[in-house]
Design a protein around this motif. Structure first.
Motif, PDB file in Angstrom:
ATOM      1  N   ALA A 185     -20.137   0.802  16.020  1.00 15.40           N
ATOM      2  CA  ALA A 185     -20.237  -0.415  15.335  1.00 15.40           C
ATOM      3  C   ALA A 185     -21.650  -0.583  14.728  1.00 15.40           C
ATOM      4  O   ALA A 185     -22.749  -0.906  15.296  1.00 15.40           O
ATOM      5  CB  ALA A 185     -20.170  -1.484  16.406  1.00 15.40           C
ATOM      6  N   THR A 186     -21.856  -0.367  13.351  1.00 16.59           N
ATOM      7  CA  THR A 186     -22.995  -0.120  12.673  1.00 16.59           C
ATOM      8  C   THR A 186     -22.727  -0.877  11.209  1.00 16.59           C
ATOM      9  O   THR A 186     -21.830  -1.415  11.094  1.00 16.59           O
ATOM     10  CB  THR A 186     -23.229   1.068  12.264  1.00 16.59           C
ATOM     11  OG1 THR A 186     -22.007   1.890  11.534  1.00 16.59           O
ATOM     12  CG2 THR A 186     -23.188   2.203  13.762  1.00 16.59           C
ATOM     13  N   LEU A 187     -24.253  -0.838  10.663  1.00 11.43           N
ATOM     14  CA  LEU A 187     -24.167  -1.526   9.401  1.00 11.43           C
ATOM     15  C   LEU A 187     -23.349  -0.825   8.383  1.00 11.43           C
ATOM     16  O   LEU A 187     -22.551  -1.653   7.508  1.00 11.43           O
ATOM     17  CB  LEU A 187     -25.646  -1.262   8.796  1.00 11.43           C
ATOM     18  CG  LEU A 187     -25.805  -1.974   7.477  1.00 11.43           C
ATOM     19  CD1 LEU A 187     -25.351  -3.390   7.344  1.00 11.43           C
ATOM     20  CD2 LEU A 187     -27.306  -1.808   6.896  1.00 11.43           C
ATOM     21  N   LEU A 188     -23.048   0.292   8.520  1.00  7.98           N
ATOM     22  CA  LEU A 188     -22.148   1.142   7.597  1.00  7.98           C
ATOM     23  C   LEU A 188     -20.702   0.562   7.777  1.00  7.98           C
ATOM     24  O   LEU A 188     -19.847   0.516   6.693  1.00  7.98           O
ATOM     25  CB  LEU A 188     -22.142   2.549   7.907  1.00  7.98           C
ATOM     26  CG  LEU A 188     -21.088   3.393   7.132  1.00  7.98           C
ATOM     27  CD1 LEU A 188     -21.569   3.352   5.848  1.00  7.98           C
ATOM     28  CD2 LEU A 188     -21.404   4.955   7.421  1.00  7.98           C
ATOM     29  N   ALA A 189     -20.168   0.501   8.700  1.00 11.98           N
ATOM     30  CA  ALA A 189     -18.842  -0.151   9.096  1.00 11.98           C
ATOM     31  C   ALA A 189     -18.917  -1.574   8.667  1.00 11.98           C
ATOM     32  O   ALA A 189     -17.766  -1.781   8.029  1.00 11.98           O
ATOM     33  CB  ALA A 189     -18.686  -0.217  10.890  1.00 11.98           C
ATOM     34  N   ALA A 190     -19.731  -2.323   8.838  1.00  8.06           N
ATOM     35  CA  ALA A 190     -19.967  -3.684   8.231  1.00  8.06           C
ATOM     36  C   ALA A 190     -19.857  -3.514   6.538  1.00  8.06           C
ATOM     37  O   ALA A 190     -18.810  -4.255   5.963  1.00  8.06           O
ATOM     38  CB  ALA A 190     -21.103  -4.478   8.567  1.00  8.06           C
ATOM     39  N   ILE A 191     -20.170  -2.602   6.227  1.00  8.72           N
ATOM     40  CA  ILE A 191     -20.447  -2.455   4.592  1.00  8.72           C
ATOM     41  C   ILE A 191     -19.155  -2.006   3.912  1.00  8.72           C
ATOM     42  O   ILE A 191     -18.479  -2.694   3.007  1.00  8.72           O
ATOM     43  CB  ILE A 191     -21.384  -1.529   4.085  1.00  8.72           C
ATOM     44  CG1 ILE A 191     -22.706  -2.299   4.327  1.00  8.72           C
ATOM     45  CG2 ILE A 191     -21.055  -1.172   2.588  1.00  8.72           C
ATOM     46  CD1 ILE A 191     -24.004  -1.249   3.916  1.00  8.72           C
ATOM     47  N   ILE A 192     -18.492  -1.303   4.811  1.00  9.02           N
ATOM     48  CA  ILE A 192     -16.999  -0.646   4.384  1.00  9.02           C
ATOM     49  C   ILE A 192     -16.115  -2.075   4.439  1.00  9.02           C
ATOM     50  O   ILE A 192     -15.245  -2.025   3.692  1.00  9.02           O
ATOM     51  CB  ILE A 192     -16.587   0.349   5.062  1.00  9.02           C
ATOM     52  CG1 ILE A 192     -17.610   1.377   5.010  1.00  9.02           C
ATOM     53  CG2 ILE A 192     -15.155   0.882   4.725  1.00  9.02           C
ATOM     54  CD1 ILE A 192     -17.274   2.794   5.673  1.00  9.02           C
ATOM     55  N   VAL A 193     -16.009  -2.528   5.473  1.00 12.47           N
ATOM     56  CA  VAL A 193     -15.131  -3.759   5.756  1.00 12.47           C
ATOM     57  C   VAL A 193     -15.380  -4.931   4.634  1.00 12.47           C
ATOM     58  O   VAL A 193     -14.360  -5.233   4.182  1.00 12.47           O
ATOM     59  CB  VAL A 193     -15.407  -4.215   7.283  1.00 12.47           C
ATOM     60  CG1 VAL A 193     -14.375  -5.455   7.486  1.00 12.47           C
ATOM     61  CG2 VAL A 193     -14.600  -3.312   8.262  1.00 12.47           C
ATOM     62  N   LEU A 194     -16.821  -5.077   4.387  1.00 10.28           N
ATOM     63  CA  LEU A 194     -16.925  -6.186   3.336  1.00 10.28           C
ATOM     64  C   LEU A 194     -16.571  -5.649   2.144  1.00 10.28           C
ATOM     65  O   LEU A 194     -15.842  -6.518   1.293  1.00 10.28           O
ATOM     66  CB  LEU A 194     -18.330  -6.286   3.562  1.00 10.28           C
ATOM     67  CG  LEU A 194     -18.927  -7.282   4.635  1.00 10.28           C
ATOM     68  CD1 LEU A 194     -20.458  -7.464   4.408  1.00 10.28           C
ATOM     69  CD2 LEU A 194     -18.289  -8.656   4.562  1.00 10.28           C
ATOM     70  N   ALA A 195     -16.820  -4.527   1.703  1.00 12.07           N
ATOM     71  CA  ALA A 195     -16.197  -3.953   0.509  1.00 12.07           C
ATOM     72  C   ALA A 195     -14.707  -4.162   0.150  1.00 12.07           C
ATOM     73  O   ALA A 195     -14.196  -4.484  -0.827  1.00 12.07           O
ATOM     74  CB  ALA A 195     -16.709  -2.442   0.174  1.00 12.07           C
ATOM     75  N   ILE A 196     -13.756  -3.741   1.226  1.00 11.84           N
ATOM     76  CA  ILE A 196     -12.594  -4.157   1.089  1.00 11.84           C
ATOM     77  C   ILE A 196     -12.210  -5.430   1.082  1.00 11.84           C
ATOM     78  O   ILE A 196     -11.249  -5.856   0.201  1.00 11.84           O
ATOM     79  CB  ILE A 196     -11.781  -3.446   2.476  1.00 11.84           C
ATOM     80  CG1 ILE A 196     -12.059  -1.901   2.488  1.00 11.84           C
ATOM     81  CG2 ILE A 196     -10.156  -3.582   2.365  1.00 11.84           C
ATOM     82  CD1 ILE A 196     -11.729  -1.275   3.848  1.00 11.84           C
ATOM     83  N   MET A 197     -12.814  -6.535   1.665  1.00 12.87           N
ATOM     84  CA  MET A 197     -12.453  -7.523   1.674  1.00 12.87           C
ATOM     85  C   MET A 197     -12.682  -8.419   0.408  1.00 12.87           C
ATOM     86  O   MET A 197     -12.222  -9.459   0.073  1.00 12.87           O
ATOM     87  CB  MET A 197     -13.268  -8.459   2.862  1.00 12.87           C
ATOM     88  CG  MET A 197     -12.703  -8.117   4.298  1.00 12.87           C
ATOM     89  SD  MET A 197     -13.745  -8.852   5.684  1.00 12.87           S
ATOM     90  CE  MET A 197     -12.928 -10.420   5.352  1.00 12.87           C
ATOM     91  N   ILE A 198     -13.637  -7.990  -0.341  1.00 18.04           N
ATOM     92  CA  ILE A 198     -14.049  -8.483  -1.521  1.00 18.04           C
ATOM     93  C   ILE A 198     -13.354  -8.060  -2.601  1.00 18.04           C
ATOM     94  O   ILE A 198     -13.491  -8.595  -3.820  1.00 18.04           O
ATOM     95  CB  ILE A 198     -15.509  -8.562  -1.721  1.00 18.04           C
ATOM     96  CG1 ILE A 198     -16.083  -7.139  -2.237  1.00 18.04           C
ATOM     97  CG2 ILE A 198     -16.146  -9.062  -0.697  1.00 18.04           C
ATOM     98  CD1 ILE A 198     -17.546  -6.928  -2.664  1.00 18.04           C
ATOM     99  N   LEU A 199     -12.462  -7.087  -2.558  1.00 18.06           N
ATOM    100  CA  LEU A 199     -11.942  -6.581  -3.599  1.00 18.06           C
ATOM    101  C   LEU A 199     -10.843  -7.468  -4.147  1.00 18.06           C
ATOM    102  O   LEU A 199     -10.846  -7.760  -5.526  1.00 18.06           O
ATOM    103  CB  LEU A 199     -10.989  -5.252  -3.039  1.00 18.06           C
ATOM    104  CG  LEU A 199     -11.724  -3.758  -3.186  1.00 18.06           C
ATOM    105  CD1 LEU A 199     -11.007  -2.699  -2.572  1.00 18.06           C
ATOM    106  CD2 LEU A 199     -12.440  -3.490  -4.320  1.00 18.06           C
ATOM    107  N   PRO A 200     -10.141  -8.140  -3.494  1.00 15.69           N
ATOM    108  CA  PRO A 200      -9.113  -9.137  -4.057  1.00 15.69           C
ATOM    109  C   PRO A 200      -9.756  -9.963  -4.974  1.00 15.69           C
ATOM    110  O   PRO A 200      -9.197 -10.429  -6.097  1.00 15.69           O
ATOM    111  CB  PRO A 200      -8.598  -9.817  -2.816  1.00 15.69           C
ATOM    112  CG  PRO A 200      -8.486  -8.802  -1.641  1.00 15.69           C
ATOM    113  CD  PRO A 200      -9.661  -8.035  -1.949  1.00 15.69           C
ATOM    114  N   SER A 201     -10.786 -10.792  -4.647  1.00 20.90           N
ATOM    115  CA  SER A 201     -11.310 -11.669  -5.420  1.00 20.90           C
ATOM    116  C   SER A 201     -11.818 -11.168  -6.713  1.00 20.90           C
ATOM    117  O   SER A 201     -11.828 -11.699  -7.777  1.00 20.90           O
ATOM    118  CB  SER A 201     -12.445 -12.238  -4.794  1.00 20.90           C
ATOM    119  OG  SER A 201     -12.395 -12.946  -3.402  1.00 20.90           O
TER     120      SER A 201
END
Length: 282
Positions: A132-148
């Motif tokens: 559970a790290t900043l890297l995991a958060a960045i990857i999840v956020l990158a996927i979440m902003i793709l649709p927009s």
């Protein structure tokens, strides 16, 4: 008159939120001190001698959002170019449907999948005690902003007049050169709006991030457990006593977060208008 009233209602909502955050957030900043609040490196809101420094939260939010944008914007923009210019109608329809489904997935599901799949993967790959790290958060956020980014950019690119592209190709440019050097610049306002939406989604996300980032108030590091501004509010607001300094400090974090979003919008608008002005003069 009906249209005017609807527009004023939207403006009123923004003003009400702004005033509420200012009124609720200023008292804690006055009591703690602006420098100690924004520049403090330790957050211990429930200790006997409480500390309310949010610099780790600010830097984590900035790094996390920047990382998500660096990954999500190129992927999203190139996907939009492919959908609007290269893909066959059937293929484009399937991909657009998949992107729309991606946009409809609740954030908690992203967090759950990230916690089950991504976090253990990072833990094993880097031999960490916790993935559970900043890297995991960045990857999840990158996927979440793709649709927009994909949806808005795709719409903006499809709105570019065909005459621009035909003129470019008539001058000898290839399709790829035309789409990247003519269509994309012509749709820059819509693409900038897509980036703003993506940044707003990334910096304002809480539920998914709290599940994959570790939610620990550390100074940010790519392979360290961290806490974002949004997760700080979400994790402590439920038990913070009404009227306490802790609760007021959480409102102050919300005010800082709101100002971040406002600053990003202003900067992007200034950049776009500046480029438009330069293009008109030339």
């Amino acid at each position: 008159m009906i249209f005017l009233i609807c527009g004023l209602v939207a403006v009123t909502f923004v003003l009400c939120i702004s005033v509420y955050l200012v009124v609720s957030g200023i008292p804690a900043i006055r009591e703690i001190g602006l420098i100690h609040f924004l520049g403090g490196t330790k957050w211990a809101s429930t200790a006997n001698n409480p500390k309310f420094g949010i610099l780790p939260f600010i830097l984590t939010s900035v790094y996390g959002t920047a990382g998500a944008v660096l990954i999500g914007v190129p992927v999203g923009l190139l996907t939009a170019v492919y959908l609007s210019k290269f893909a066959k109608p059937k293929v484009a329809g399937i991909i657009r449907m998949a992107v729309q489904l991606l946009a409809g997935i609740p954030s908690v599901v992203y967090g759950l999948v990230g916690m089950i799949v991504l976090v253990p993967g990072i833990q094993h790959a880097f031999h960490l005690s916790s993935g559970a790290t900043l890297l995991a958060a960045i990857i999840v956020l990158a996927i979440m902003i793709l649709p927009s980014i994909v949806n808005v950019s795709d719409t903006a690119l499809r709105a570019v007049p065909k005459e621009y592209e035909e003129a470019s190709m008539a001058l000898g440019a290839t399709e790829t050169e035309t789409y990247l050097k003519v269509s994309v610049p012509a749709a820059k306002s819509g693409i900038a709006a897509a980036i703003v939406l993506g940044v707003g989604r990334a910096i304002g996300e809480a539920m998914a991030i709290i599940m994959v980032s570790g939610n620990v108030a550390n100074m940010p590091g790519l392979l360290k457990s961290v806490r974002f501004m949004t997760t700080a509010i979400a994790s402590e607001m439920s038990y913070a006593a009404v009227g306490s300094l802790q609760r007021n400090a959480l409102y102050s974090i919300g005010l800082v977060l709101f100002l971040f979003i406002l600053l990003i919008n202003v900067i992007l608008n200034v950049i776009i208008k500046g480029k438009d002005g330069g293009g008109n003069e030339s």
